[in-house]
Design a protein around this motif. Structure first.
Motif, PDB file in Angstrom:
ATOM      1  N   LYS A 137      23.512 -13.477 -10.497  1.00 28.74           N
ATOM      2  CA  LYS A 137      22.204 -13.072  -9.985  1.00 28.74           C
ATOM      3  C   LYS A 137      22.189 -13.136  -8.453  1.00 28.74           C
ATOM      4  O   LYS A 137      22.716 -14.074  -7.858  1.00 28.74           O
ATOM      5  N   ARG A 156      23.440  -2.944  -8.954  1.00 28.41           N
ATOM      6  CA  ARG A 156      23.185  -2.196 -10.197  1.00 28.41           C
ATOM      7  C   ARG A 156      24.485  -1.604 -10.743  1.00 28.41           C
ATOM      8  O   ARG A 156      24.766  -1.685 -11.951  1.00 28.41           O
ATOM      9  N   PRO A 161      22.215  -8.357 -11.743  1.00 27.70           N
ATOM     10  CA  PRO A 161      20.761  -8.285 -11.573  1.00 27.70           C
ATOM     11  C   PRO A 161      20.366  -8.833 -10.206  1.00 27.70           C
ATOM     12  O   PRO A 161      20.889  -9.863  -9.769  1.00 27.70           O
ATOM     13  N   TRP A 163      17.092  -9.413  -7.119  1.00 27.60           N
ATOM     14  CA  TRP A 163      15.685  -9.497  -6.732  1.00 27.60           C
ATOM     15  C   TRP A 163      15.621  -9.395  -5.211  1.00 27.60           C
ATOM     16  O   TRP A 163      16.623  -9.575  -4.528  1.00 27.60           O
ATOM     17  N   GLU A 176      12.536  -1.511  -6.583  1.00 27.18           N
ATOM     18  CA  GLU A 176      12.620  -1.501  -8.045  1.00 27.18           C
ATOM     19  C   GLU A 176      13.103  -0.139  -8.547  1.00 27.18           C
ATOM     20  O   GLU A 176      13.859  -0.067  -9.529  1.00 27.18           O
ATOM     21  N   GLU A 181      15.300  -5.930  -9.964  1.00 31.18           N
ATOM     22  CA  GLU A 181      14.543  -6.431 -11.110  1.00 31.18           C
ATOM     23  C   GLU A 181      13.101  -6.764 -10.737  1.00 31.18           C
ATOM     24  O   GLU A 181      12.208  -6.744 -11.589  1.00 31.18           O
ATOM     25  N   PHE A 196      12.441 -16.559 -10.641  1.00 34.23           N
ATOM     26  CA  PHE A 196      13.667 -15.842 -10.981  1.00 34.23           C
ATOM     27  C   PHE A 196      14.918 -16.665 -10.697  1.00 34.23           C
ATOM     28  O   PHE A 196      16.020 -16.239 -11.034  1.00 34.23           O
TER      29      PHE A 196
END
Length: 320
Positions: A137, A156, A161, A163, A176, A181, A196
């Motif tokens: 992440k 991606r 993933p 943020w 987004e 995410e 997250f």
């Protein structure tokens, strides 16, 4: 030739001597040059070029090769883009051939000018220095920036993933749409990022003002890659947290790296990343292309922090 300089905070498009093209070098007739925050800082007198580098602005450009030095692997007429330590905002640029990449299949020269700096930065710091692995992440501060836009798409494409932190709801929606995410808005509170966490990697162009939160958001064996100081340079850290959770703090700049390092980095980009433009997995995210006569407007737009993606300056409108 004409070139763009920052002189006492003002931009000057003026005559400069034409450099010679030596062994292992190429001359590029410049179509367009990408605009980066480093150019804003250099214009303001806050980020001088490295020793031995021309004081012409521009860390990336695209164009057509017009001359090759002896021993070069490139040919006259090839469409290319290049990563530079300076000098890209000019009618011509002469550089070491290791700094040059082909234009990805399917892209025009304006789009190609928006690629080298941001994709080299994102690829280097996330996948090479931080060693990002599939499924890990990522948190990207300034997620709608040029580097952020590239980083979101790379995450991606490679199964990570991610943020973001951004300045507005519109910019969060933009991120987004690229593949993030979710995220948090600077003007409200970044505390919602805790929902997250923990993150494996944080890419941070902000620095001091986010330092405490970054430490709290990282998980065990987390990597915090610092690439800028927009939020200050001095911060108090609980170093025990680095020890206990085996966190790595990695400081990184690209502009001052030597040509051998940059050459290897660009080879990796062409091999691993460039094919993803042809497949449609990546896109340049070029928000606007300004003619060179409107350079002041382009610099003001970037300084406003309202740009999502990249801006370029069109040097030669006959090349596309």
């Amino acid at each position: 030739m004409k070139a763009l300089q920052g002189v006492k905070g003002e931009l000057e498009w003026s005559e400069h001597s034409v450099p010679a093209c030596g062994p292992g070098e190429v001359r590029i007739r410049v179509a367009a040059a990408g605009l980066n925050r480093a150019d804003l800082l250099q214009k303001a007198g806050l980020y001088p070029p490295p020793a031995g580098v021309v004081d012409i602005l521009g860390l990336e450009c695209s164009g057509v090769i017009s001359e090759v030095g002896s021993g070069s692997r490139w040919q006259v007429g090839q469409r290319v883009c290049a990563l530079l330590a300076g000098g890209g905002m000019a009618e011509e640029v002469v550089i070491d051939e290791r700094s040059v990449m082909p234009v990805p299949e399917g892209l025009d020269l304006h789009q190609a000018a928006a690629l080298p700096e941001v994709y080299a930065t994102a690829w280097l710091n996330l996948f090479q220095l931080a060693g990002l692995q599939p499924g890990e992440k990522v948190l990207l501060h300034a997620g709608a920036s040029g580097v952020g836009s590239a980083a979101i798409q790379l995450c991606r494409a490679f199964g990570n993933p991610c943020w973001v932190s951004v300045g507005s709801a519109e910019r969060l929606a933009y991120c987004e749409a690229l593949g993030a995410e979710g995220g948090a808005l600077r003007g409200e509170s970044l505390e919602s990022l805790r929902d997250f966490a923990p993150f494996d990697v944080i890419l941070d162009p902000v620095g001091a003002s986010y330092a405490k939160l970054n430490m709290e958001l990282l998980g065990e064996d987390g990597r915090w890659v610092l690439i800028g100081l927009m939020g200050g340079r001095e911060a108090a850290l609980d170093l025990a947290q680095l020890l206990v959770r085996r966190i790595r703090l990695i400081g990184s700049t690209l502009r001052t790296r030597d040509l051998a390092f940059k050459g290897q980095l660009l080879e990796s980009l062409v091999d691993k990343v460039w094919p993803l433009f042809a497949s449609g997995a990546l896109s340049p995210q070029l928000e606007a292309a300004y003619p060179i006569k409107d350079a002041e407007a382009a610099f003001a737009a970037l300084a406003s922090n309202q740009v999502s993606g990249k801006l370029v300056l069109v040097i030669d409108p006959d090349l596309s």
